[in-house]
Design an enzyme around this catalytic site. Sequence first.
Site, PDB file in Angstrom:
ATOM      1  N   HIS A 130       0.633  -1.246   0.281  1.00  0.00           N
ATOM      2  CA  HIS A 130      -0.088  -0.159   0.184  1.00  0.00           C
ATOM      3  C   HIS A 130       0.990   1.630  -0.128  1.00  0.00           C
ATOM      4  CE1 HIS A 130       0.880   1.412   4.264  1.00  0.00           C
ATOM      5  NE2 HIS A 130       0.635   0.745   4.849  1.00  0.00           N
ATOM      6  N   CYS A 131       0.717   2.311  -0.393  1.00  0.00           N
ATOM      7  CA  CYS A 131       0.999   3.259  -0.342  1.00  0.00           C
ATOM      8  C   CYS A 131      -0.256   4.460   0.290  1.00  0.00           C
ATOM      9  CB  CYS A 131       1.569   4.082  -1.050  1.00  0.00           C
ATOM     10  SG  CYS A 131      -0.219   3.796  -3.244  1.00  0.00           S
ATOM     11  N   THR A 132      -0.495   6.278  -0.292  1.00  0.00           N
ATOM     12  CA  THR A 132      -1.149   6.302   0.046  1.00  0.00           C
ATOM     13  C   THR A 132      -2.916   5.883  -0.367  1.00  0.00           C
ATOM     14  OG1 THR A 132       0.443   8.395   0.178  1.00  0.00           O
ATOM     15  CG2 THR A 132      -2.781   8.962   0.657  1.00  0.00           C
TER      16      THR A 132
END
Length: 359
Positions: A130-132
Amino acid sequence: MVRVCRVVPKDWSKFQPVGNVIPRTRFIVFKTPINSQLSTKIHKEQRFTTNDLFRQLSERGQYLGLVVDLSDTDRYYDKKDITGMCVQYEKVNCPGRGFIERDDCVESFHQVIQDYTDKCDDPDALIGVHCTNGINRCGYLICRFLIDRLGWSSHEAIDAFEQARGYSIEKGAYVMALHKAAKDKRDKQVDSDSDSSERQRKKKNKRKHREIVEHENIVLINTIIGELGSQAASVSGTDYQNSPNGVSVDPGQPQPHHWGFAIKRSKYAQLNQPVANGANTPPEPSEGTPQEEEEFEEDFEEIEEETETEPGKGQSVSSKRRARRNRMQKYMQVMQRGRFHEIQAIREEVALSHGSARD
Protein backbone atom coordinates in the site's frame (compact mmCIF):
# COMPACT_ATOMS: atom_id res chain seq x y z
CA MET A 1 4.78 7.89 21.62
CA VAL A 2 3.65 7.26 18.04
CA ARG A 3 2.91 10.39 16.06
CA VAL A 4 -0.48 10.45 14.34
CA CYS A 5 -1.77 12.38 11.37
CA ARG A 6 -4.61 14.81 12.07
CA VAL A 7 -5.94 15.04 8.52
CA VAL A 8 -7.36 12.31 6.31
CA PRO A 9 -5.37 12.09 3.04
CA LYS A 10 -6.87 13.94 0.09
CA ASP A 11 -9.20 11.86 -2.13
CA TRP A 12 -8.54 8.88 0.12
CA SER A 13 -12.22 8.24 0.75
CA LYS A 14 -13.21 7.83 -2.92
CA PHE A 15 -11.06 4.72 -3.52
CA GLN A 16 -12.08 1.17 -2.63
CA PRO A 17 -9.97 -0.05 0.30
CA VAL A 18 -8.81 -3.46 -0.97
CA GLY A 19 -8.28 -4.83 -4.47
CA ASN A 20 -7.98 -8.40 -5.72
CA VAL A 21 -4.92 -10.61 -5.92
CA ILE A 22 -2.91 -9.97 -9.09
CA PRO A 23 -3.10 -13.19 -11.17
CA ARG A 24 -0.03 -15.46 -11.12
CA THR A 25 1.41 -13.49 -8.18
CA ARG A 26 0.91 -13.13 -4.43
CA PHE A 27 0.43 -9.34 -4.56
CA ILE A 28 -2.69 -7.71 -3.17
CA VAL A 29 -2.98 -3.91 -3.10
CA PHE A 30 -4.94 -1.71 -0.69
CA LYS A 31 -4.97 1.90 0.39
CA THR A 32 -3.33 2.84 3.67
CA PRO A 33 -5.34 2.03 6.77
CA ILE A 34 -5.90 4.90 9.16
CA ASN A 35 -6.01 4.96 12.93
CA SER A 36 -9.16 5.19 14.98
CA GLN A 37 -8.63 8.90 15.74
CA LEU A 38 -8.73 9.81 12.03
CA SER A 39 -11.62 7.45 11.46
CA THR A 40 -13.86 9.63 13.61
CA LYS A 41 -13.55 12.43 11.03
CA ILE A 42 -15.21 10.50 8.20
CA HIS A 43 -18.44 8.60 7.71
CA LYS A 44 -18.64 5.18 9.26
CA GLU A 45 -19.05 3.39 5.92
CA GLN A 46 -15.83 5.05 4.62
CA ARG A 47 -13.65 4.02 7.54
CA PHE A 48 -10.78 1.63 6.92
CA THR A 49 -8.49 0.59 9.76
CA THR A 50 -6.09 -2.30 10.17
CA ASN A 51 -8.89 -4.26 11.84
CA ASP A 52 -11.07 -3.67 8.78
CA LEU A 53 -8.23 -4.89 6.55
CA PHE A 54 -7.82 -8.20 8.36
CA ARG A 55 -11.59 -8.67 8.62
CA GLN A 56 -12.17 -8.22 4.88
CA LEU A 57 -9.35 -10.59 3.97
CA SER A 58 -10.62 -13.18 6.45
CA GLU A 59 -14.07 -13.01 4.86
CA ARG A 60 -12.42 -13.87 1.52
CA GLY A 61 -10.48 -16.74 3.02
CA GLN A 62 -7.20 -14.87 2.55
CA TYR A 63 -4.43 -13.85 4.92
CA LEU A 64 -1.29 -11.74 4.81
CA GLY A 65 2.29 -12.82 5.32
CA LEU A 66 3.94 -9.47 4.57
CA VAL A 67 2.86 -5.82 4.43
CA VAL A 68 5.02 -3.32 2.52
CA ASP A 69 4.31 0.32 3.38
CA LEU A 70 5.30 2.70 0.54
CA SER A 71 3.95 5.91 2.07
CA ASP A 72 6.40 8.61 3.04
CA THR A 73 5.10 8.87 6.60
CA ASP A 74 4.31 6.61 9.54
CA ARG A 75 1.51 8.74 11.02
CA TYR A 76 -1.49 6.99 9.49
CA TYR A 77 -1.35 3.90 11.73
CA ASP A 78 0.93 2.12 14.15
CA LYS A 79 2.96 -0.71 12.58
CA LYS A 80 2.41 -2.72 15.78
CA ASP A 81 -1.16 -3.17 14.60
CA ILE A 82 0.36 -5.25 11.76
CA THR A 83 3.14 -7.08 13.58
CA GLY A 84 0.75 -7.84 16.45
CA MET A 85 -1.16 -10.05 14.02
CA CYS A 86 2.02 -12.08 13.31
CA VAL A 87 2.46 -10.39 9.94
CA GLN A 88 5.86 -9.13 8.79
CA TYR A 89 6.04 -5.37 8.21
CA GLU A 90 8.52 -3.56 5.94
CA LYS A 91 8.83 0.16 5.24
CA VAL A 92 10.09 1.62 1.94
CA ASN A 93 9.80 5.41 2.04
CA CYS A 94 8.73 6.65 -1.40
CA PRO A 95 8.22 10.41 -1.83
CA GLY A 96 5.29 11.62 -3.89
CA ARG A 97 7.48 13.83 -6.10
CA GLY A 98 10.51 12.69 -8.09
CA PHE A 99 9.67 9.12 -7.23
CA ILE A 100 10.39 7.54 -10.63
CA GLU A 101 13.92 8.96 -10.55
CA ARG A 102 14.67 7.11 -7.31
CA ASP A 103 16.26 3.85 -8.42
CA ASP A 104 17.08 3.11 -4.79
CA CYS A 105 13.36 2.80 -4.02
CA VAL A 106 12.97 0.27 -6.83
CA GLU A 107 15.93 -1.77 -5.64
CA SER A 108 14.78 -1.67 -2.01
CA PHE A 109 11.31 -2.89 -2.98
CA HIS A 110 12.73 -5.66 -5.16
CA GLN A 111 15.01 -6.80 -2.35
CA VAL A 112 12.24 -6.84 0.26
CA ILE A 113 9.99 -8.97 -1.97
CA GLN A 114 12.80 -11.30 -3.01
CA ASP A 115 13.98 -11.86 0.57
CA TYR A 116 10.47 -12.67 1.74
CA THR A 117 9.66 -15.08 -1.11
CA ASP A 118 12.98 -16.86 -0.57
CA LYS A 119 12.29 -17.42 3.14
CA CYS A 120 8.51 -17.96 3.16
CA ASP A 121 7.43 -21.54 2.53
CA ASP A 122 3.71 -20.77 2.53
CA PRO A 123 2.55 -20.07 -1.06
CA ASP A 124 -0.88 -18.87 0.15
CA ALA A 125 0.49 -16.09 2.37
CA LEU A 126 -0.21 -12.87 0.44
CA ILE A 127 2.06 -9.85 0.05
CA GLY A 128 0.08 -6.71 0.82
CA VAL A 129 1.39 -3.46 -0.67
CA HIS A 130 0.00 0.00 0.00
CA CYS A 131 0.87 3.63 -0.51
CA THR A 132 -1.55 6.43 0.36
CA ASN A 133 -4.31 5.52 -2.10
CA GLY A 134 -2.89 2.23 -3.37
CA ILE A 135 -2.70 3.46 -7.00
CA ASN A 136 0.38 5.22 -8.37
CA ARG A 137 3.39 4.25 -6.28
CA CYS A 138 2.04 0.77 -5.65
CA GLY A 139 1.29 0.32 -9.35
CA TYR A 140 4.72 1.51 -10.45
CA LEU A 141 6.77 -0.63 -8.05
CA ILE A 142 4.70 -3.78 -8.46
CA CYS A 143 4.81 -3.46 -12.26
CA ARG A 144 8.57 -2.87 -12.10
CA PHE A 145 8.97 -6.08 -10.12
CA LEU A 146 6.87 -8.00 -12.66
CA ILE A 147 8.97 -6.57 -15.51
CA ASP A 148 12.43 -6.71 -13.97
CA ARG A 149 12.23 -9.94 -11.97
CA LEU A 150 9.45 -12.01 -13.57
CA GLY A 151 10.03 -11.02 -17.21
CA TRP A 152 6.55 -9.62 -17.92
CA SER A 153 6.02 -7.05 -20.65
CA SER A 154 5.00 -3.54 -19.60
CA HIS A 155 1.52 -3.97 -21.11
CA GLU A 156 0.95 -7.27 -19.30
CA ALA A 157 2.08 -5.83 -15.97
CA ILE A 158 0.03 -2.63 -16.22
CA ASP A 159 -3.13 -4.44 -17.36
CA ALA A 160 -2.84 -7.05 -14.60
CA PHE A 161 -2.37 -4.40 -11.91
CA GLU A 162 -5.20 -2.16 -13.07
CA GLN A 163 -7.67 -5.04 -13.38
CA ALA A 164 -6.80 -6.37 -9.92
CA ARG A 165 -6.87 -2.97 -8.20
CA GLY A 166 -9.89 -1.66 -10.09
CA TYR A 167 -8.23 1.65 -10.93
CA SER A 168 -5.78 2.85 -13.58
CA ILE A 169 -2.41 4.39 -12.81
CA GLU A 170 -3.19 8.09 -12.86
CA LYS A 171 0.24 9.59 -13.56
CA GLY A 172 1.29 9.32 -17.20
CA ALA A 173 4.96 9.74 -16.25
CA TYR A 174 4.77 6.48 -14.28
CA VAL A 175 3.28 4.62 -17.26
CA MET A 176 5.94 5.99 -19.63
CA ALA A 177 8.66 5.03 -17.16
CA LEU A 178 7.32 1.47 -17.07
CA HIS A 179 7.39 1.17 -20.87
CA LYS A 180 10.93 2.56 -20.91
CA ALA A 181 12.04 0.08 -18.25
CA ALA A 182 10.64 -2.81 -20.30
CA LYS A 183 12.41 -1.55 -23.44
CA ASP A 184 15.72 -1.19 -21.60
CA LYS A 185 15.39 -4.75 -20.33
CA ARG A 186 14.75 -6.06 -23.86
CA ASP A 187 17.75 -4.17 -25.23
CA LYS A 188 19.92 -5.47 -22.43
CA GLN A 189 18.78 -9.03 -23.14
CA VAL A 190 19.63 -8.61 -26.86
CA ASP A 191 23.10 -7.37 -25.94
CA SER A 192 23.49 -10.29 -23.56
CA ASP A 193 22.49 -12.74 -26.31
CA SER A 194 25.00 -11.20 -28.72
CA ASP A 195 27.70 -11.40 -26.06
CA SER A 196 26.80 -15.03 -25.49
CA SER A 197 27.08 -15.74 -29.23
CA GLU A 198 30.46 -14.04 -29.31
CA ARG A 199 31.64 -16.13 -26.35
CA GLN A 200 30.44 -19.30 -28.09
CA ARG A 201 32.30 -18.33 -31.26
CA LYS A 202 35.53 -17.65 -29.35
CA LYS A 203 35.15 -20.92 -27.47
CA LYS A 204 34.70 -22.82 -30.74
CA ASN A 205 37.76 -21.16 -32.29
CA LYS A 206 39.80 -21.93 -29.20
CA ARG A 207 38.77 -25.58 -29.28
CA LYS A 208 39.63 -25.80 -33.00
CA HIS A 209 43.04 -24.22 -32.38
CA ARG A 210 43.71 -26.67 -29.55
CA GLU A 211 42.89 -29.61 -31.81
CA ILE A 212 45.27 -28.31 -34.49
CA VAL A 213 48.08 -27.89 -31.96
CA GLU A 214 47.50 -31.40 -30.58
CA HIS A 215 47.62 -32.84 -34.10
CA GLU A 216 50.87 -31.01 -34.83
CA ASN A 217 52.37 -32.31 -31.58
CA ILE A 218 51.42 -35.88 -32.46
CA VAL A 219 52.99 -35.55 -35.92
CA LEU A 220 56.15 -34.08 -34.37
CA ILE A 221 56.39 -36.84 -31.78
CA ASN A 222 55.89 -39.53 -34.42
CA THR A 223 58.68 -37.97 -36.47
CA ILE A 224 61.02 -37.91 -33.48
CA ILE A 225 60.22 -41.52 -32.61
CA GLY A 226 60.86 -42.52 -36.21
CA GLU A 227 64.26 -40.82 -36.17
CA LEU A 228 65.12 -42.48 -32.86
CA GLY A 229 64.13 -45.83 -34.33
CA SER A 230 66.35 -45.27 -37.36
CA GLN A 231 69.30 -44.32 -35.16
CA ALA A 232 68.74 -47.33 -32.91
CA ALA A 233 68.57 -49.65 -35.92
CA SER A 234 71.84 -48.31 -37.33
CA VAL A 235 73.62 -48.67 -33.98
CA SER A 236 72.21 -52.04 -32.95
CA GLY A 237 72.72 -53.77 -36.27
CA THR A 238 70.75 -56.99 -36.73
CA ASP A 239 69.84 -57.64 -33.11
CA TYR A 240 66.46 -55.98 -33.73
CA GLN A 241 63.83 -58.52 -34.69
CA ASN A 242 61.22 -55.83 -35.22
CA SER A 243 62.76 -52.50 -36.12
CA PRO A 244 60.72 -49.34 -35.41
CA ASN A 245 61.48 -48.06 -38.92
CA GLY A 246 59.86 -51.09 -40.53
CA VAL A 247 63.06 -52.89 -41.68
CA SER A 248 62.67 -56.67 -41.30
CA VAL A 249 65.77 -58.75 -40.46
CA ASP A 250 66.26 -62.46 -41.08
CA PRO A 251 67.73 -63.91 -37.88
CA GLY A 252 69.10 -66.94 -39.81
CA GLN A 253 71.55 -64.94 -41.95
CA PRO A 254 74.91 -63.93 -40.49
CA GLN A 255 75.14 -60.18 -40.39
CA PRO A 256 78.37 -58.14 -40.55
CA HIS A 257 79.55 -56.11 -37.60
CA HIS A 258 79.07 -52.41 -37.49
CA TRP A 259 81.74 -50.55 -39.53
CA GLY A 260 82.87 -48.61 -36.47
CA PHE A 261 83.54 -51.83 -34.61
CA ALA A 262 85.62 -53.17 -37.53
CA ILE A 263 87.83 -50.07 -37.60
CA LYS A 264 88.36 -50.16 -33.84
CA ARG A 265 89.22 -53.88 -33.92
CA SER A 266 91.85 -53.33 -36.67
CA LYS A 267 93.45 -50.55 -34.67
CA TYR A 268 93.48 -52.76 -31.60
CA ALA A 269 95.21 -55.55 -33.58
CA GLN A 270 97.87 -53.15 -34.86
CA LEU A 271 98.52 -51.97 -31.33
CA ASN A 272 99.04 -55.55 -30.01
CA GLN A 273 101.14 -56.75 -33.03
CA PRO A 274 104.72 -57.77 -31.93
CA VAL A 275 107.56 -55.58 -33.17
CA ALA A 276 110.08 -57.17 -35.65
CA ASN A 277 113.13 -55.85 -33.80
CA GLY A 278 112.23 -57.60 -30.53
CA ALA A 279 109.68 -57.67 -27.80
CA ASN A 280 111.49 -55.06 -25.75
CA THR A 281 111.97 -52.66 -28.62
CA PRO A 282 109.45 -49.84 -28.36
CA PRO A 283 107.24 -49.27 -31.37
CA GLU A 284 108.18 -46.65 -33.82
CA PRO A 285 106.35 -43.42 -33.40
CA SER A 286 103.49 -42.89 -35.81
CA GLU A 287 103.68 -40.27 -38.44
CA GLY A 288 100.23 -38.94 -37.61
CA THR A 289 99.45 -35.65 -35.99
CA PRO A 290 98.99 -35.31 -32.22
CA GLN A 291 95.22 -35.05 -32.73
CA GLU A 292 95.14 -38.34 -34.64
CA GLU A 293 97.19 -40.02 -31.92
CA GLU A 294 94.76 -38.76 -29.28
CA GLU A 295 91.81 -40.07 -31.29
CA PHE A 296 93.60 -43.42 -31.66
CA GLU A 297 94.06 -43.65 -27.90
CA GLU A 298 90.40 -42.82 -27.31
CA ASP A 299 89.37 -45.51 -29.81
CA PHE A 300 91.62 -47.99 -28.08
CA GLU A 301 90.05 -47.22 -24.72
CA GLU A 302 86.60 -47.69 -26.23
CA ILE A 303 87.62 -51.07 -27.72
CA GLU A 304 88.94 -52.12 -24.32
CA GLU A 305 85.60 -51.23 -22.75
CA GLU A 306 83.71 -53.22 -25.43
CA THR A 307 85.92 -56.32 -25.58
CA GLU A 308 86.84 -56.73 -21.92
CA THR A 309 84.05 -57.31 -19.44
CA GLU A 310 85.09 -57.94 -15.89
CA PRO A 311 82.70 -60.03 -13.82
CA GLY A 312 80.45 -57.87 -11.64
CA LYS A 313 81.51 -54.65 -13.39
CA GLY A 314 79.89 -52.95 -16.39
CA GLN A 315 77.80 -54.54 -19.11
CA SER A 316 78.62 -56.49 -22.26
CA VAL A 317 77.72 -55.29 -25.74
CA SER A 318 74.84 -57.74 -26.01
CA SER A 319 73.47 -56.61 -22.64
CA LYS A 320 73.59 -53.02 -23.78
CA ARG A 321 71.81 -53.94 -26.98
CA ARG A 322 69.09 -55.76 -25.08
CA ALA A 323 68.62 -52.78 -22.77
CA ARG A 324 68.45 -50.47 -25.77
CA ARG A 325 65.90 -52.73 -27.44
CA ASN A 326 63.74 -52.74 -24.29
CA ARG A 327 63.85 -48.96 -24.17
CA MET A 328 62.67 -48.70 -27.77
CA GLN A 329 59.82 -51.12 -27.11
CA LYS A 330 58.81 -48.99 -24.14
CA TYR A 331 58.84 -45.88 -26.37
CA MET A 332 56.60 -47.57 -28.93
CA GLN A 333 54.10 -48.65 -26.25
CA VAL A 334 53.91 -45.09 -24.96
CA MET A 335 53.27 -43.78 -28.48
CA GLN A 336 50.50 -46.31 -29.05
CA ARG A 337 48.70 -45.21 -25.89
CA GLY A 338 48.83 -41.62 -27.16
CA ARG A 339 48.96 -39.96 -23.73
CA PHE A 340 50.62 -36.61 -24.11
CA HIS A 341 52.18 -36.40 -20.64
CA GLU A 342 53.84 -39.85 -21.07
CA ILE A 343 55.14 -38.86 -24.52
CA GLN A 344 56.52 -35.62 -23.08
CA ALA A 345 58.28 -37.57 -20.31
CA ILE A 346 59.85 -39.91 -22.92
CA ARG A 347 61.11 -36.93 -24.89
CA GLU A 348 62.73 -35.44 -21.79
CA GLU A 349 64.29 -38.81 -20.94
CA VAL A 350 65.80 -39.12 -24.45
CA ALA A 351 67.11 -35.55 -24.27
CA LEU A 352 68.74 -36.19 -20.88
CA SER A 353 70.34 -39.45 -22.05
CA HIS A 354 71.79 -37.75 -25.12
CA GLY A 355 73.08 -34.89 -23.01
CA SER A 356 74.74 -37.25 -20.51
CA ALA A 357 76.32 -39.22 -23.36
CA ARG A 358 77.88 -36.05 -24.74
CA ASP A 359 79.17 -35.07 -21.33
